[in-house]
Scaffold this motif. Structure first.
Motif, short mmCIF file in Angstrom:
data_model
loop_
_atom_site.label_atom_id
_atom_site.label_comp_id
_atom_site.label_asym_id
_atom_site.label_seq_id
_atom_site.Cartn_x
_atom_site.Cartn_y
_atom_site.Cartn_z
N MET A 1 58.96 27.88 8.27
CA MET A 1 59.82 27.87 6.93
C MET A 1 60.80 26.63 6.90
SD MET A 1 60.76 31.87 6.10
CE MET A 1 61.66 31.30 4.60
N LYS A 2 61.04 26.22 5.51
CA LYS A 2 61.76 25.21 5.59
C LYS A 2 63.19 25.67 5.81
CE LYS A 2 59.07 23.22 1.65
NZ LYS A 2 59.28 22.65 0.43
N VAL A 3 64.03 24.78 6.49
CA VAL A 3 65.44 24.97 6.99
C VAL A 3 66.27 25.53 5.69
CG1 VAL A 3 67.53 24.18 8.13
CG2 VAL A 3 65.35 23.75 9.07
N ASP A 4 65.93 24.69 4.76
CA ASP A 4 66.83 24.98 3.42
C ASP A 4 66.50 26.50 2.80
OD1 ASP A 4 67.82 22.43 3.62
OD2 ASP A 4 66.50 21.74 1.81
N SER A 5 65.15 26.96 3.01
CA SER A 5 64.95 28.21 2.43
C SER A 5 65.72 29.40 3.47
CB SER A 5 63.61 28.51 2.72
OG SER A 5 62.53 27.61 1.69
N VAL A 6 65.56 29.08 5.01
CA VAL A 6 66.66 30.06 5.57
C VAL A 6 67.86 29.82 5.28
CG1 VAL A 6 67.02 30.73 7.96
CG2 VAL A 6 64.85 29.74 7.39
N ALA A 7 68.50 28.79 5.10
CA ALA A 7 69.85 28.69 5.04
C ALA A 7 70.26 29.42 3.44
CB ALA A 7 70.29 27.14 4.72
N GLN A 8 69.35 29.31 2.53
CA GLN A 8 69.60 30.01 1.17
C GLN A 8 69.57 31.44 1.29
OE1 GLN A 8 70.03 28.34 -2.30
NE2 GLN A 8 71.18 30.39 -1.69
N ARG A 9 68.63 31.89 2.06
CA ARG A 9 68.69 33.47 1.97
C ARG A 9 69.98 33.95 3.12
NH1 ARG A 9 66.10 35.69 -1.11
NH2 ARG A 9 64.49 34.28 -1.18
N VAL A 10 70.21 33.18 4.07
CA VAL A 10 71.61 33.53 4.91
C VAL A 10 72.75 33.58 3.84
CG1 VAL A 10 73.09 32.73 6.52
CG2 VAL A 10 70.52 32.80 7.03
N LYS A 11 72.93 32.61 2.96
CA LYS A 11 74.01 32.59 1.81
C LYS A 11 73.58 33.77 1.00
CE LYS A 11 77.11 30.72 -0.61
NZ LYS A 11 77.06 31.37 -1.99
N PHE A 12 72.59 34.20 0.79
CA PHE A 12 72.47 35.55 -0.04
C PHE A 12 73.11 36.48 0.63
CE2 PHE A 12 68.65 33.79 -2.92
CZ PHE A 12 69.71 33.19 -3.67
N VAL A 13 72.64 36.67 1.79
CA VAL A 13 73.27 37.77 2.83
C VAL A 13 74.90 37.74 2.77
CG1 VAL A 13 73.35 38.89 4.81
CG2 VAL A 13 71.31 38.10 4.16
N GLN A 14 75.19 36.58 2.74
CA GLN A 14 76.64 36.51 3.00
C GLN A 14 77.42 36.72 1.64
OE1 GLN A 14 76.99 32.55 4.30
NE2 GLN A 14 77.80 33.35 6.33
#
Length: 400
Positions: free
Chosen positions: A1-14
């Protein structure tokens, strides 16, 4: 997966932790190999060994992985901590360092939402002593909120999936759907077109599309068989494809209804026309209500009342034995808010409230024991101040 996609999902969790007043999410899994697994979308890759993500409401998240998986974990997003011999020994000090004052931890399990329930009993037992000092909470609210939101990239992929899927259906209507052709032949034709376009399938390939003729359509998840199309019967097709790279592909999920005319007929019989109009009215009644802050169960109730009032369905579940719609995203039944009745089988999923960025299906159905089922399904985006239907809607009976 693209790193940006992972970072966005982590932000959604936060964001979801903030919304629900929680401070820490702990997601644990092993042998995570499929992009449909929610943990894959947080790990950013497949893993073999026991792996954990710790995502605080604010601040730096951490990921703990086996030494042979460590090199693939996204260091741009997480503090990466590898281990060679003991997962629990690696997890324990990080958990102590990040533990909230309340000692409440949200984890990846749920009694009602299968997509969240990825922890596994064996891992839970292994974690028992380590977690004994904490109050462990199910992930229903936090993870439903975090995974129910679609990004702009998600929506680009989803719009493409919807466009491709609807084109394939129209090709089938033009090229193969006619009297004497079997359900299986129609399904195989549509699957072949999907493969030729490089598309994936929104659910198990052997059941996608669902094609059912006449009374077969009374079973919503009917497996296509050798039943032949006959004049004077309804034809029901439920089709979904996925488009996008692994781990990021998004799905469509659309249902349509046709009628096979008898010789000399110009229109469907009045009973079938009425079934269609009731299904259309119920669907549209629910759709106009969809907006941020609206409870899914209220949407379901409004549409269900239309069906009940028509006389085609008893006030309990007869003839309409499912919810108004479900979340749509990486899978056809994505984690996230849907529109369900307050039945025990839906549990906490019936308490969902829509947020901007959700995509929900709209698919009430109307059934007649001698005719079959009429169902129309749209894919609906929850926007800042309302909703947007993403697909071309069927507004009249299609004729074969």
């Amino acid at each position: 997966m693209k790193v940006d996609s992972v970072a966005q999902r982590v932000k959604f969790v936060q964001d979801a932790l903030q919304r629900y007043g929680k401070n820490l999410f702990l997601g644990v899994g092993r042998e995570v190999n499929h992009p449909e697994n929610m943990l894959y979308n947080l790990f950013g890759t497949s893993v073999v060994g026991s792996t954990a993500v710790l995502i605080p409401r604010s601040g730096q998240p951490a990921i703990i992985g086996a030494s042979y998986d460590e090199g693939n974990l996204p260091a741009q997003v997480y503090e990466v901590i590898g281990y060679k011999t003991s997962f629990l020994d690696a997890l324990s000090p990080v958990l102590r360092r990040m533990e909230p004052a309340s000692r409440e931890i949200v984890m990846n399990f749920s009694q009602d939402e299968a997509g969240i329930d990825t922890l596994g009993h064996g891992l839970w037992v292994n974690l028992g002593e380590l977690l004994s000092r904490y109050k462990i909470l199910p992930g229903d609210d936090v993870i439903s909120s975090a995974f129910g939101r679609r990004t702009e990239q998600d929506l680009q992929y989803m719009r493409r999936a919807i466009k491709e899927g609807q084109e394939i259906l129209q090709m089938a209507l033009s090229n193969i759907i006619r009297e004497g052709v079997t359900e299986t032949q129609i399904a195989e034709y549509m699957r072949g077109e999907a493969r030729a376009r490089g598309l994936g399938f929104a659910w198990a390939e052997d059941m996608d599309p669902i094609v059912s003729v006449g009374k077969n359509s009374l079973y919503s998840h009917h497996r296509p068989d050798d039943t032949k199309i006959k004049s004077g019967e309804v034809l029901f097709i439920d089709f979904g494809v996925s488009y996008g790279p692994p781990g990021e592909a998004q799905c469509s999920d659309i249902q349509n209804m046709s009628y096979v005319r008898k010789p000399g007929e110009s229109h469907a019989p009045a009973e079938i026309q009425r079934l269609f109009q009731v299904a259309l009215e119920a669907k549209n009644t629910g759709i106009v209500m969809i907006a941020p802050g609206v409870r899914g169960t209220d949407v379901d109730a409004a549409a269900r009342e239309i069906v009940h009032a028509s006389g085609y369905s008893a006030p309990d579940v007869e003839g309409y034995d499912h919810g108004f719609g479900h979340s749509l995203g990486r899978t056809s039944h994505e984690i996230g808010p849907g529109a369900f009745p307050p039945w025990s089988r839906y549990g906490r999923m019936a308490e969902a409230v829509f947020e901007q960025g959700n995509v929900v299906t709209a698919e009430p159905s109307v059934a007649h024991p001698e005719i079959g089922k009429v169902a129309l399904e749209d894919d609906v985006l929850v926007t800042e101040d309302g909703h947007e239907v993403l697909n071309r809607q069927q507004t009249e009976i299609w004729y074969v």
